[in-house]
Design a protein around this motif. Structure first.
Motif, mmCIF file in Angstrom:
data_model
loop_
_atom_site.group_PDB
_atom_site.id
_atom_site.type_symbol
_atom_site.label_atom_id
_atom_site.label_comp_id
_atom_site.label_asym_id
_atom_site.label_seq_id
_atom_site.Cartn_x
_atom_site.Cartn_y
_atom_site.Cartn_z
ATOM 1 N N TYR A 1 0.788 -1.191 0.006
ATOM 2 C CA TYR A 1 -0.145 0.086 -0.002
ATOM 3 C C TYR A 1 1.080 1.266 0.090
ATOM 4 O O TYR A 1 0.424 2.459 -0.505
ATOM 5 C CB TYR A 1 -0.922 0.000 1.246
ATOM 6 C CG TYR A 1 -1.792 -1.414 1.045
ATOM 7 C CD1 TYR A 1 -2.816 -1.029 0.492
ATOM 8 C CD2 TYR A 1 -1.481 -2.391 1.911
ATOM 9 C CE1 TYR A 1 -3.810 -2.585 0.534
ATOM 10 C CE2 TYR A 1 -2.154 -3.609 1.923
ATOM 11 C CZ TYR A 1 -3.432 -3.614 1.123
ATOM 12 O OH TYR A 1 -3.989 -4.853 1.043
ATOM 13 N N GLN A 2 2.156 1.235 0.346
ATOM 14 C CA GLN A 2 3.081 2.296 0.420
ATOM 15 C C GLN A 2 3.573 2.367 -1.098
ATOM 16 O O GLN A 2 3.786 3.559 -1.866
ATOM 17 C CB GLN A 2 4.244 2.100 1.379
ATOM 18 C CG GLN A 2 3.964 1.630 2.653
ATOM 19 C CD GLN A 2 3.590 3.067 3.569
ATOM 20 O OE1 GLN A 2 3.460 3.976 3.282
ATOM 21 N NE2 GLN A 2 3.220 2.753 4.825
ATOM 22 N N GLY B 1 -3.862 4.710 -3.219
ATOM 23 C CA GLY B 1 -4.940 4.882 -3.748
ATOM 24 C C GLY B 1 -5.478 3.616 -4.496
ATOM 25 O O GLY B 1 -6.061 3.827 -5.649
ATOM 26 N N ALA B 2 -4.744 2.455 -4.126
ATOM 27 C CA ALA B 2 -5.029 1.184 -4.801
ATOM 28 C C ALA B 2 -6.428 0.635 -5.082
ATOM 29 O O ALA B 2 -7.221 0.844 -3.741
ATOM 30 C CB ALA B 2 -4.061 0.096 -4.429
ATOM 31 N N GLN B 3 -6.778 0.036 -6.088
ATOM 32 C CA GLN B 3 -8.157 -0.660 -6.070
ATOM 33 C C GLN B 3 -7.587 -2.159 -5.516
ATOM 34 O O GLN B 3 -6.700 -2.781 -6.250
ATOM 35 C CB GLN B 3 -8.809 -1.015 -7.219
ATOM 36 C CG GLN B 3 -9.398 0.355 -7.796
ATOM 37 C CD GLN B 3 -10.136 0.291 -9.046
ATOM 38 O OE1 GLN B 3 -9.602 -0.394 -9.931
ATOM 39 N NE2 GLN B 3 -11.350 0.983 -8.940
ATOM 40 N N LYS C 1 -8.276 -5.561 9.012
ATOM 41 C CA LYS C 1 -7.585 -5.604 7.809
ATOM 42 C C LYS C 1 -8.368 -4.316 6.773
ATOM 43 O O LYS C 1 -7.929 -3.508 6.458
ATOM 44 C CB LYS C 1 -7.398 -6.735 7.139
ATOM 45 C CG LYS C 1 -6.599 -6.604 5.797
ATOM 46 C CD LYS C 1 -5.026 -6.536 6.239
ATOM 47 C CE LYS C 1 -4.374 -6.580 5.060
ATOM 48 N NZ LYS C 1 -2.675 -6.590 5.210
ATOM 49 N N MET C 2 -9.481 -4.438 7.022
ATOM 50 C CA MET C 2 -10.450 -3.311 6.264
ATOM 51 C C MET C 2 -10.345 -2.077 6.860
ATOM 52 O O MET C 2 -10.173 -1.027 6.055
ATOM 53 C CB MET C 2 -11.888 -3.773 6.390
ATOM 54 C CG MET C 2 -12.344 -5.206 5.610
ATOM 55 S SD MET C 2 -14.069 -5.460 5.633
ATOM 56 C CE MET C 2 -14.301 -6.053 7.021
ATOM 57 N N ILE D 1 -6.427 3.460 0.139
ATOM 58 C CA ILE D 1 -6.826 2.734 -0.944
ATOM 59 C C ILE D 1 -8.103 3.530 -1.315
ATOM 60 O O ILE D 1 -8.725 4.073 -0.646
ATOM 61 C CB ILE D 1 -7.231 1.126 -0.378
ATOM 62 C CG1 ILE D 1 -8.158 1.029 0.565
ATOM 63 C CG2 ILE D 1 -5.771 0.725 -0.141
ATOM 64 C CD1 ILE D 1 -9.531 0.748 0.117
ATOM 65 N N SER D 2 -8.441 3.220 -2.767
ATOM 66 C CA SER D 2 -9.620 4.019 -3.365
ATOM 67 C C SER D 2 -10.788 3.133 -3.230
ATOM 68 O O SER D 2 -12.214 3.424 -3.266
ATOM 69 C CB SER D 2 -9.301 4.330 -4.564
ATOM 70 O OG SER D 2 -9.022 3.143 -5.418
ATOM 71 N N GLN D 3 -10.572 1.772 -3.335
ATOM 72 C CA GLN D 3 -11.824 0.748 -3.231
ATOM 73 C C GLN D 3 -11.255 -0.560 -2.656
ATOM 74 O O GLN D 3 -10.089 -0.896 -3.168
ATOM 75 C CB GLN D 3 -12.395 0.678 -4.692
ATOM 76 C CG GLN D 3 -13.717 -0.055 -5.022
ATOM 77 C CD GLN D 3 -14.236 -0.234 -6.046
ATOM 78 O OE1 GLN D 3 -13.585 0.262 -7.228
ATOM 79 N NE2 GLN D 3 -15.635 -0.126 -6.198
#
Length: 829
Positions: free
Chosen positions: A324-325, A329-331, A342-343, A351-353
């Motif tokens: 994530y680093q 903004g990852a899907q 974790k969510m 994250i984006s989605q």
């Protein structure tokens, strides 16, 4: 007359027909109680010990059934003479034997961890013997009851065997259903009424009133004993035991299910179990928050959040935050939610989605409940939380993701979850990554680094199978002192990413054990891993610098030197759908050094060694069953003595049937994503359709070879279909609903099971035409080789895969076809 004589005087055929019909329902009830008790004991072992030792129960059952056949073979006339009284008394004796046997089991202080101690293993071997001893009476009496019906009514074996199998199906399915309502330590109370009814339905010479009083007295005493003579508890070495006995501990919730016995605990020891940097205080973050603890069968399953806001600042110091680093903004596709935490963590990382999968229905019900254990993340529009199985979801979607992240807890939250770590699953995941995407795979190195190395090898094989020319350029392995992560990059690892990775790991004292361009001395080692040797004569290599033996192994593994993989002490073959064993790395050729260094072997690997011990014991037991009746009957000089074909035929049936059943249970797990459901459905389906096949075989009593040819016409083409289509078909069906998949599984096994139910009944019926005295011996042989089948099938599957196991099953049924016992011209004895 000799031992081969069946009756002292002719039996009226009409009366025999009536008696055999009266025996069918009691036989069904006794079989249902017997198999139900087997399932009950398997659940007990899963809770009081560990589930991998539950397979002993199959061995114990078959030992009892085999010896019952042996005793019937040696003393047949005695049992026939007293058959009316014995058939009435045995259901009563089974009630007492079941209650006392289960009570004795709960008193045995078995600790499989002591198998790894050279001073203590003998005591645990003795405890294993005690299990056999105290449970033997119940399964011996069950086998005696079934076998006695066979020799009393040899002309109706196809119907008797059908009711035996169908009763087993009813008992297993019925007990699974009762697991929703009855505590697993008290399931026996639901089986005793079956034996009560069997006793009432069995005719005897005991007068009416006395008969009723006797039956009810034994039943009530047994039921009381099953409740009050019950010392069952969690093993003191299971994860739940210490927190359960902490002062001030609170049990928040309990749930019963065939999938497990679930507890939620609240006490000061319960915290989020996450791999954090030793430098987390220097990073300006707090440690993990207090939580509830969720346990399944006494094993720690996950942490659950308490009500209120969750401070997720700790995630910046966590091992698994690296992707994530790298991809802000990852899907994201999240496989396993770590109890919901974790969510919340990945939302804090920007994250984006996210699509989150929590395939265990009970765990899903916990993490999706906003009233008890959920948080604000459940109402976030960026979240889609699904109860889907990973392989089913990924094969049924066209979506692609920037990050696919497997939770660190996911592998140990259910046996079927290991399918997500197979080569085929990694290939599907890779195909669903966006350009620049990352697949993140966890592995523990707490006990052995080999599991991390095996994950890297599975990833390499997955990329090679997809035609990636240089898989090593797409892989990264980084770690803490306890855990590692293998990252698979959609594109080859770029220098800009590698610099970010180095900075991330340096700030958190994590180590990079493999990355494109890394050398044996490229980075400072923060968490030393010295070389490990299983040779007693070898001494650890001393070095002035901290060592990273995992880095050395990774560099060798991904080099052009293929001999490293071939000669490595452990088996690094990748996990596949055919061989989905993440934790099984033992090479049979290295058993000697392993046995001398047992204390170094993780608990997950001990099951393989215990399998070997049980197999050795089973072979010795089968030889006893094979030769003792032969020697006894040879002295009686019977006119019609069985040939070697007789021995091979019934022995092969005992091995072959279980090989196919175990293969289908594993493939059912692939399809349904649930080991418990697959085991129950396959077992019940095999017994039910085999029972129908046995009943149908009665049409071929006068021409059994035609019946066997019909059975083989079903079985042999099924083998060919299973070899070619079972994995591709089941993978294609993964996105479908549970009812469709259950129906397909039953439809797939039905023709094979129907055919498999015929050879045993036809073989026994052929003995009715030659020598009835050998019917119980055939029953014993079948049971004895079934004892061998369970550990042998496990070892074959672990070492070579389930396709090889299916191939052995095919070979055994070809042998069955070739060795069918011919009718003797000498007639009955």
């Amino acid at each position: 007359m000799g031992s081969g004589c069946v009756f002292e005087k002719p039996i009226d055929n009409e009366r025999m027909n009536q008696n055999h019909k009266a025996s069918l329902l009691p036989l069904l009830l006794v079989s249902a109680a017997s198999l139900g008790f087997e399932v009950n004991l398997t659940r007990y072992f899963a809770i009081a010990s560990w589930s991998e030792y539950g397979y002993w129960i199959i061995s114990i059952v078959m030992v009892g059934l085999s010896i019952s056949g042996l005793v019937l073979s040696l003393f047949k006339n005695f049992f026939i003479k007293h058959s009316a009284l014995l058939l009435f008394a045995m259901p009563l004796a089974l009630m007492a034997a079941g209650t006392l046997g289960f009570y004795a089991v709960t008193l045995i202080s078995f600790n499989p961890l002591e198998f790894q101690n050279h001073q203590l293993w003998q005591e645990q071997l003795l405890n294993v013997g005690k299990y056999y001893l105290v449970l033997f009476p119940f399964f011996f009496l069950s086998g005696l009851y079934i076998g006695l019906n066979f020799i009393l009514y040899p002309g109706f074996i196809s119907q008797l065997y059908a009711f035996d199998l169908i009763g087993g199906a009813i008992g297993s399915l019925g007990l699974v259903g009762l697991m929703f309502f009855i505590h697993p330590f008290y399931l026996l109370t639901a089986l005793l009424p079956l034996l009560l009814l069997a006793a009432f339905l069995t005719p005897s010479g005991v007068a009416g009133f006395k008969r009723v009083v006797l039956i009810l007295f034994v039943f009530l005493i047994s039921e009381a004993g099953a409740v009050y003579l019950n010392e069952a508890d969690f093993c003191q070495y299971k994860a739940i035991y210490p927190p359960l006995h902490v002062e001030g501990n609170q049990v928040v919730e309990k749930r019963l299910s065939p999938r497990g016995f679930f507890w939620v605990l609240d006490n000061f020891t319960e915290r989020l179990d996450i791999d954090l940097s030793n430098n987390y205080s220097l990073l300006g973050v707090d440690g993990p928050p207090k939580t509830y603890g969720l346990y399944q069968d006494g094993n720690r399953l996950s942490a659950l959040p308490k009500k209120g806001p969750v401070d997720t600042s700790y995630v910046k110091a966590s091992l698994d935050s690296l992707p994530y680093q790298l991809r802000p903004g990852a899907q994201t596709l999240l496989i396993g939610t770590r109890g919901g935490f974790k969510m919340a963590e990945i939302f804090s990382l920007g994250i984006s989605q996210v699509t989150a999968l929590e395939p265990d229905p009970t765990l899903y019900s916990f993490v999706s409940d906003p009233r008890k254990y959920g948080g604000a993340w459940l109402s976030d529009s960026r979240l889609t939380l699904l109860p889907d199985k990973p392989l089913a979801f990924i094969t049924g979607t066209s979506k692609t993701f920037d990050i696919i992240d497997l939770s660190s807890e996911f592998l140990n939250q259910g046996e079927s979850n290991r399918l997500a770590f197979t080569q085929e699953a990694l290939q599907e995941d890779f195909n669903h990554l966006k350009p620049g995407g990352i697949l993140s795979i966890p592995s523990s190195i707490q006990e052995l680094t080999v599991y991390s190395l095996k994950s890297l090898e599975s990833a390499r094989h997955a990329l090679q199978s997809l035609g990636i020319p240089h898989p090593e350029d797409h892989l990264l392995l980084y770690r803490s002192a306890w855990n590692s992560r293998v990252l698979i990059f959609k594109d080859s690892l770029q220098p800009v990413d590698f610099k970010k990775i180095q900075a991330f790991c340096s700030d958190r004292s994590f180590d990079i054990s493999y990355g494109a361009g890394i050398s044996a001395h490229s980075n400072e080692v923060w968490n030393e891993i010295p070389p490990l040797s299983f040779s007693e004569s070898a001494r650890p290599l001393k070095s002035a610098q901290p060592q990273d033996a995992l880095r050395d192994d990774c560099l060798n593994l991904l080099s052009e030197n293929t001999s490293f993989r071939d000669h490595y002490f452990f088996n690094l073959a990748p996990s596949t759908l055919d061989r989905p064993f993440v934790y099984s790395v033992i090479r049979f050729s290295n058993l000697g050094p392993l046995l001398r260094q047992l204390s170094l072997i993780p608990r997950q690997e001990i099951g393989y060694l215990v399998n070997l011990a049980v197999l050795t014991q089973s072979i010795l037991f089968a030889l006893l069953i094979l030769f003792l009746p032969w020697a006894f009957h040879a002295r009686q000089k019977l006119s019609a003595f069985p040939t070697g074909k007789f021995l091979i035929y019934f022995s092969s049936l005992g091995l072959g049937f279980l090989f196919i059943e175990i293969h289908l249970i594993e493939k059912g797990s692939l399809l349904l994503g649930d080991n418990t459901l697959a085991f129950s459905l396959v077992l019940a389906g095999m017994l039910l359709f085999s029972g129908l096949g046995s009943w149908f075989s009665g049409r071929y009593i006068q021409s059994p070879q035609r019946g066997l040819a019909f059975a083989m016409a079903l079985i042999l083409p099924w083998f060919l279909l299973a070899f070619i289509f079972i994995d591709p078909l089941f993978v294609q069906l993964l996105p479908f609903g549970a009812l469709v998949k259950c129906a397909v599984l039953l439809a797939f096994l039905a023709p094979a099971a129907f055919g498999l139910g015929m050879p045993f009944a036809l073989g026994l019926s052929s003995l009715e035409k030659t020598n009835v005295a050998f019917i119980p011996w055939a029953w014993a042989l079948n049971g004895a080789f079934s004892v061998i089948a369970t550990p042998l099938a496990n070892m074959v599957a672990v070492s070579w895969g389930y396709s090889r196991l299916l191939g052995l099953g095919l070979l055994l049924y070809v042998v069955v076809w070739l060795t069918f016992p011919q009718h003797s011209k000498k007639g009955k004895s």
